[in-house]
Design a protein around this motif. Structure first.
Motif, PDB file in Angstrom:
ATOM      1  N   UNK A 163       0.857  -1.193   0.000  1.00  0.00           N
ATOM      2  CA  UNK A 163       0.000   0.000   0.000  1.00  0.00           C
ATOM      3  C   UNK A 163       0.885   1.232   0.000  1.00  0.00           C
ATOM      4  N   UNK A 193       1.840  -2.960  -6.240  1.00  0.00           N
ATOM      5  CA  UNK A 193       1.717  -1.683  -5.527  1.00  0.00           C
ATOM      6  C   UNK A 193       0.299  -1.140  -5.711  1.00  0.00           C
ATOM      7  N   UNK A 194      -0.339  -0.789  -4.594  1.00  0.00           N
ATOM      8  CA  UNK A 194      -1.707  -0.265  -4.622  1.00  0.00           C
ATOM      9  C   UNK A 194      -1.704   1.183  -4.117  1.00  0.00           C
ATOM     10  N   UNK A 195      -2.403   2.028  -4.830  1.00  0.00           N
ATOM     11  CA  UNK A 195      -2.522   3.440  -4.458  1.00  0.00           C
ATOM     12  C   UNK A 195      -3.498   3.575  -3.283  1.00  0.00           C
ATOM     13  N   UNK A 196      -2.946   3.762  -2.092  1.00  0.00           N
ATOM     14  CA  UNK A 196      -3.778   3.796  -0.880  1.00  0.00           C
ATOM     15  C   UNK A 196      -4.181   5.213  -0.491  1.00  0.00           C
ATOM     16  N   UNK A 197      -3.883   6.190  -1.388  1.00  0.00           N
ATOM     17  CA  UNK A 197      -4.372   7.538  -1.117  1.00  0.00           C
ATOM     18  C   UNK A 197      -3.294   8.518  -0.702  1.00  0.00           C
ATOM     19  N   UNK A 228      -2.447  -0.270 -12.876  1.00  0.00           N
ATOM     20  CA  UNK A 228      -3.043   0.780 -12.035  1.00  0.00           C
ATOM     21  C   UNK A 228      -2.294   2.091 -12.107  1.00  0.00           C
TER      22      UNK A 228
END
Lengths: 227, 227
Positions: free
Chosen positions: B159, B183-187, B225
């Motif tokens: 994250x 990889x994640x876009x957690x803000x 993403x």
């Protein structure tokens, strides 16, 4: 389970979705609402969605008496008032599964943020307010309400917080009636401080990725975690 | 990437594991440590583990100058002091990826609990302390250090929090050099308030399930993403 599962605030998106999935699994459900007519309305809708399911709609205080494991799915703004109103209804020995999340939306802030709860988490506030002998657990924060209320297959985890493994195990058995949900022991009730805010993070991710995200814990052994 | 990746605190378990996985992916690495001899020692160990890899060991302040994307993997207890010592080393335009977690272990409390950071999160403290023009991001809190430092295949998410998608995208490209990490876009960076405590939750789960757990966000679309 032989006894029905009361869902307090069962007319909301999460409560309705939970009721729908449990009813599909053959579980008897009692939808509770502040307003009896709204409870009956939601129950009727569920009976239509799941023909043959045992579903009642009752005022919250009556609903809460119908089974040993009660889910609380009201918005955080209404949590304290709801628990005050349930003081005479909940009884020693019951498990109360708090699903509320202190989103800042409750005070007209953002749904991607939380507010601080004096007790540390909404679940711990619920534990403070619940009558003596009622044990509070915390679950279902990361499961998308619209997904739960729909027809898509689920494939994600539910993080359960609570102080006793035996209690968590009983709640896990209810949650795992629902196809595609795995219940994970996330620790004592105080860990709700960590788990509840995940809702806010997922709401952000949902907006960014145009989806209904959930959580999966990787690396867990395959064995039955609750035996 | 052509330019090396400095890892400040790269002699610790997380930093070493990150260096190992990036080196295996063919990425040049600079291990930073407060003590030059310990940095060189870890670098030598990495060179042995990944023959042919480009790995240097340098004092933190020299290491920090070697590449545009710097990872900070020191324990939380040492984060503030380390950033004070890097004030002259970090320069405008660099990205600083904070991986620290304010575990209560830093003040002789439990590793399954966190301490409150005035700025809201360790990452936000780092942003306050970083020199002007250095952008702080936050990542890697949920990847087990021992797993990263080992040979097992990975299959989990990282994250990333940060205020600009373009910056997060650059960090994501580094992280996704490592096989099995998404990889994640957690803000925005402030979401580190939610992500950092996940380490504490996972430490609890690791003890309970005798494993090295990680996190996966379910329901994300398959597309790239970060494009």
């Amino acid at each position: 389970m032989a006894e029905p599962i009361p869902i307090i605030g069962g007319t909301g998106a999460l409560g309705y979705g939970l009721g729908l999935r449990l009813a599909r699994a053959g579980q008897a459900i009692v939808i509770g609402s502040r307003k009896p007519e709204r409870a009956e309305e939601a129950a009727a809708k569920l009976r239509e969605a799941v023909p043959g399911a045992e579903i009642e709609g009752l005022p919250n205080d009556e609903a809460a008496k119908r089974g040993p494991i009660v889910f609380l799915t009201v918005p955080f703004r209404a949590q304290s008032e709801t628990l005050t109103n349930l003081k005479e209804a909940l009884a020693e020995g019951q498990l109360l599964v708090d699903c509320t999340v202190p989103l800042a939306a409750a005070i007209s802030g953002k749904a991607t943020r939380t507010v601080g709860v004096w007790q540390g988490s909404a679940a711990q506030q619920a534990q403070e307010m619940a009558p003596d002998g009622v044990t509070v657990l915390s679950a279902l924060h990361t499961v998308s309400a619209p997904v739960l209320a729909g027809d898509e297959p689920l494939d994600e985890d539910v993080l359960i917080c609570g102080d006793k493994k035996a209690d968590k195990s009983r709640v896990a058995a209810v949650i795992e009636l629902i196809d595609g949900l795995r219940a994970v022991n996330a620790g004592p009730l105080e860990q709700a401080r960590i788990v509840e805010p995940l809702t806010a993070m997922l709401i952000g991710i949902n907006g960014r990725y145009k989806t209904h995200a959930g959580i999966r814990i990787t690396g867990l052994p395959d064995a039955d975690h609750w035996s």
